[in-house]
Write a protein that holds these residues in place. Structure first.
Motif, PDB file in Angstrom:
ATOM      1  N   UNK A  60       0.838  -1.196   0.000  1.00  0.00           N
ATOM      2  CA  UNK A  60       0.000   0.000   0.000  1.00  0.00           C
ATOM      3  C   UNK A  60       0.872   1.245   0.000  1.00  0.00           C
ATOM      4  N   UNK A  61       0.233   2.381  -0.295  1.00  0.00           N
ATOM      5  CA  UNK A  61       0.854   3.701  -0.188  1.00  0.00           C
ATOM      6  C   UNK A  61       0.103   4.491   0.884  1.00  0.00           C
ATOM      7  N   UNK A  62       0.553   5.711   1.109  1.00  0.00           N
ATOM      8  CA  UNK A  62      -0.117   6.559   2.092  1.00  0.00           C
ATOM      9  C   UNK A  62      -1.592   6.710   1.731  1.00  0.00           C
ATOM     10  N   UNK A  63      -2.444   6.651   2.744  1.00  0.00           N
ATOM     11  CA  UNK A  63      -3.888   6.659   2.498  1.00  0.00           C
ATOM     12  C   UNK A  63      -4.389   7.984   1.962  1.00  0.00           C
ATOM     13  N   UNK A  64      -3.837   9.095   2.420  1.00  0.00           N
ATOM     14  CA  UNK A  64      -4.392  10.397   2.095  1.00  0.00           C
ATOM     15  C   UNK A  64      -3.576  11.179   1.066  1.00  0.00           C
ATOM     16  N   UNK A  65      -2.260  10.987   1.055  1.00  0.00           N
ATOM     17  CA  UNK A  65      -1.405  11.822   0.197  1.00  0.00           C
ATOM     18  C   UNK A  65      -0.276  10.976  -0.375  1.00  0.00           C
ATOM     19  N   UNK A  66      -0.566  10.009  -1.245  1.00  0.00           N
ATOM     20  CA  UNK A  66       0.436   9.016  -1.651  1.00  0.00           C
ATOM     21  C   UNK A  66       1.568   9.533  -2.526  1.00  0.00           C
ATOM     22  N   UNK A  67       1.271  10.448  -3.475  1.00  0.00           N
ATOM     23  CA  UNK A  67       2.291  10.907  -4.424  1.00  0.00           C
ATOM     24  C   UNK A  67       2.211  12.428  -4.569  1.00  0.00           C
ATOM     25  N   UNK A  68       3.365  13.091  -4.429  1.00  0.00           N
ATOM     26  CA  UNK A  68       3.410  14.550  -4.533  1.00  0.00           C
ATOM     27  C   UNK A  68       4.508  14.982  -5.494  1.00  0.00           C
ATOM     28  N   UNK A  69       4.340  16.181  -6.052  1.00  0.00           N
ATOM     29  CA  UNK A  69       5.330  16.743  -6.967  1.00  0.00           C
ATOM     30  C   UNK A  69       5.669  18.169  -6.548  1.00  0.00           C
ATOM     31  N   UNK A  70       6.972  18.520  -6.609  1.00  0.00           N
ATOM     32  CA  UNK A  70       7.399  19.907  -6.398  1.00  0.00           C
ATOM     33  C   UNK A  70       8.432  20.253  -7.466  1.00  0.00           C
ATOM     34  N   UNK A  71       8.544  21.541  -7.848  1.00  0.00           N
ATOM     35  CA  UNK A  71       9.618  21.953  -8.753  1.00  0.00           C
ATOM     36  C   UNK A  71      10.985  21.680  -8.131  1.00  0.00           C
ATOM     37  N   UNK A  72      12.013  21.658  -8.957  1.00  0.00           N
ATOM     38  CA  UNK A  72      13.345  21.263  -8.508  1.00  0.00           C
ATOM     39  C   UNK A  72      13.847  22.103  -7.340  1.00  0.00           C
ATOM     40  N   UNK A  73      13.563  23.405  -7.352  1.00  0.00           N
ATOM     41  CA  UNK A  73      14.095  24.287  -6.313  1.00  0.00           C
ATOM     42  C   UNK A  73      13.365  24.130  -4.976  1.00  0.00           C
ATOM     43  N   UNK A  74      12.254  23.386  -4.959  1.00  0.00           N
ATOM     44  CA  UNK A  74      11.448  23.265  -3.734  1.00  0.00           C
ATOM     45  C   UNK A  74      11.553  21.895  -3.081  1.00  0.00           C
ATOM     46  N   UNK A  75      12.601  21.150  -3.370  1.00  0.00           N
ATOM     47  CA  UNK A  75      12.702  19.788  -2.845  1.00  0.00           C
ATOM     48  C   UNK A  75      12.680  19.750  -1.323  1.00  0.00           C
ATOM     49  N   UNK A  76      13.221  20.781  -0.666  1.00  0.00           N
ATOM     50  CA  UNK A  76      13.268  20.773   0.791  1.00  0.00           C
ATOM     51  C   UNK A  76      11.894  20.933   1.436  1.00  0.00           C
ATOM     52  N   UNK A  77      10.869  21.190   0.633  1.00  0.00           N
ATOM     53  CA  UNK A  77       9.506  21.205   1.161  1.00  0.00           C
ATOM     54  C   UNK A  77       9.058  19.820   1.625  1.00  0.00           C
ATOM     55  N   UNK A  78       9.788  18.799   1.199  1.00  0.00           N
ATOM     56  CA  UNK A  78       9.454  17.427   1.586  1.00  0.00           C
ATOM     57  C   UNK A  78       9.967  17.065   2.977  1.00  0.00           C
ATOM     58  N   UNK A  79      10.801  17.895   3.571  1.00  0.00           N
ATOM     59  CA  UNK A  79      11.472  17.538   4.827  1.00  0.00           C
ATOM     60  C   UNK A  79      10.496  17.113   5.913  1.00  0.00           C
ATOM     61  N   UNK A  80       9.457  17.899   6.154  1.00  0.00           N
ATOM     62  CA  UNK A  80       8.513  17.578   7.225  1.00  0.00           C
ATOM     63  C   UNK A  80       7.757  16.287   6.934  1.00  0.00           C
ATOM     64  N   UNK A  81       7.444  16.052   5.661  1.00  0.00           N
ATOM     65  CA  UNK A  81       6.705  14.843   5.301  1.00  0.00           C
ATOM     66  C   UNK A  81       7.540  13.591   5.484  1.00  0.00           C
ATOM     67  N   UNK A  82       8.866  13.735   5.534  1.00  0.00           N
ATOM     68  CA  UNK A  82       9.756  12.582   5.702  1.00  0.00           C
ATOM     69  C   UNK A  82       9.994  12.230   7.164  1.00  0.00           C
ATOM     70  N   UNK A  83       9.588  13.091   8.082  1.00  0.00           N
ATOM     71  CA  UNK A  83       9.717  12.785   9.507  1.00  0.00           C
ATOM     72  C   UNK A  83       8.660  11.759   9.909  1.00  0.00           C
ATOM     73  N   UNK A  84       8.968  10.850  10.876  1.00  0.00           N
ATOM     74  CA  UNK A  84      10.231  10.720  11.605  1.00  0.00           C
ATOM     75  C   UNK A  84      11.146   9.640  11.026  1.00  0.00           C
ATOM     76  N   UNK A  85      11.249   9.577   9.722  1.00  0.00           N
ATOM     77  CA  UNK A  85      12.103   8.570   9.088  1.00  0.00           C
ATOM     78  C   UNK A  85      13.573   8.967   9.186  1.00  0.00           C
ATOM     79  N   UNK A  86      14.444   8.007   8.935  1.00  0.00           N
ATOM     80  CA  UNK A  86      15.873   8.256   8.777  1.00  0.00           C
ATOM     81  C   UNK A  86      16.235   8.105   7.306  1.00  0.00           C
ATOM     82  N   UNK A  87      17.079   9.003   6.804  1.00  0.00           N
ATOM     83  CA  UNK A  87      17.499   8.995   5.400  1.00  0.00           C
ATOM     84  C   UNK A  87      18.897   8.397   5.294  1.00  0.00           C
ATOM     85  N   UNK A  88      19.089   7.503   4.342  1.00  0.00           N
ATOM     86  CA  UNK A  88      20.392   6.859   4.165  1.00  0.00           C
ATOM     87  C   UNK A  88      21.324   7.757   3.360  1.00  0.00           C
TER      88      UNK A  88
END
Length: 316
Positions: free
Chosen positions: A155-183
């Motif tokens: 499965x994917x996320x129930x409410x917001x499975x796939x999102x898109x941002x322009x290249x310069x806005x990649x850091x907008x994903x930071x909060x959505x990645x919490x509380x994961x760890x990035x390799x």
């Protein structure tokens, strides 16, 4: 230095959120286990890119590079008693025509919950709204129809499975990645540990440093009462969550024409013998990464040195 599409421009990033994967391959190399190899994710994204390229309206779009953020990883292991070693749970399927179980190469498995951030490349610097909508819809369906690191997507996320941002806005994903760890790749830590070991043993190598991060030493220390206490030490103490990781392969033979080598995965392409290459990785919280674009892993091929690697744009 990577397999970035030279004829296309980076236009944005897609995040596939909260992917639940069952029975991914937990044996990442001949000597490491616990989390799938990075190539299991870069390969999955390459396969996804090829599927997208045949969809009407998305022919000029390609995917390359992947950030791996892990929320949960559960190796499927069993231990009969607290004083015994863990072993992987194994299955033998499918069964033979006779009904008997087939002999297999043992494969450790794990269940994962991850999010992925993927680079999007196109001919133009900006995608049209209808292209973005169709891309997100296609990724949402296609990613659930293929394997990721050998595992099945549940499965994917129930409410917001796939999102898109322009290249310069990649850091907008930071909060959505919490509380994961990035390799992340951690070559600076590997160099520092190697130098530390060389102060005690001038002949110590980076391989010794890599092994030291996977071991713990117990040293006796006299306390104030004249008794002996035991102190546990590790070369990675104070350096964060360091882990040995495979980062690709070194060719050890000539390249054979298609159909020459037996029992290869795809006999339609040239093949060669290789050995695994190792480095040091680090699991890092998203807010500690200045630019998430630096966390994407890319496939890299060096013809002169016969190297097949996964690498990040910059060192962490």
């Amino acid at each position: 230095m990577s397999f970035i599409y030279s004829d296309k421009d980076l236009v944005g990033y897609v995040m596939i959120k909260n992917i639940r994967i069952q029975n991914a391959n937990a044996v990442s190399s001949p000597i490491t286990y616990g989390f799938p190899a990075i190539t299991g994710f870069t390969g999955a994204i390459h396969a996804l890119s090829r599927k997208i390229a045949v969809v009407d309206g998305l022919e000029d779009i390609r995917l390359d590079g992947v950030l791996i953020a892990c929320f949960d990883c559960k190796p499927q292991t069993y231990r009969e008693a607290s004083y015994k070693d863990y072993t992987f749970n194994q299955t033998r399927n499918p069964i033979l025509k006779s009904g008997k179980t087939a002999s297999i190469n043992e494969e450790g498995r794990c269940h994962l919950r991850i999010s992925l951030v993927i680079g999007v490349y196109a001919n133009d610097f900006m995608l049209e709204d209808y292209q973005i909508a169709k891309l997100l819809q296609t990724i949402r369906f296609k990613i659930q129809q293929q394997r990721i690191a050998g595992g099945s997507v549940l499965s994917l996320d129930r409410f917001d499975p796939v999102n898109y941002v322009p290249a310069e806005d990649i850091n907008n994903f930071s909060k959505a990645l919490l509380p994961a760890f990035i390799l992340m790749n951690a070559p600076k830590d590997l160099t520092s540990i190697t130098e530390q070991l060389q102060q005690q043993n001038p002949e110590a190598t980076a391989l010794d440093a890599l092994i030291s991060t996977a071991t713990m030493t117990h040293e006796p220390i006299d306390n104030a009462q004249g008794m002996t206490d035991w102190q546990t030490k590790s070369s990675k103490q104070g350096r964060g969550w360091l882990v040995p990781i495979p980062v690709g392969f070194q060719g050890i033979s000539e390249i054979y024409d298609a159909g020459i080598m037996q029992n290869v995965r795809n006999p339609e392409y040239p093949s060669r013998y290789v050995e695994a290459i190792y480095s040091l990785g680090k699991w890092v919280f998203p807010h500690r990464i200045n630019d998430l674009a630096d966390a994407l892993w890319y496939q890299y091929y060096d013809n002169e040195e016969s190297l097949y690697l996964v690498t990040q744009n910059q060192e962490f």
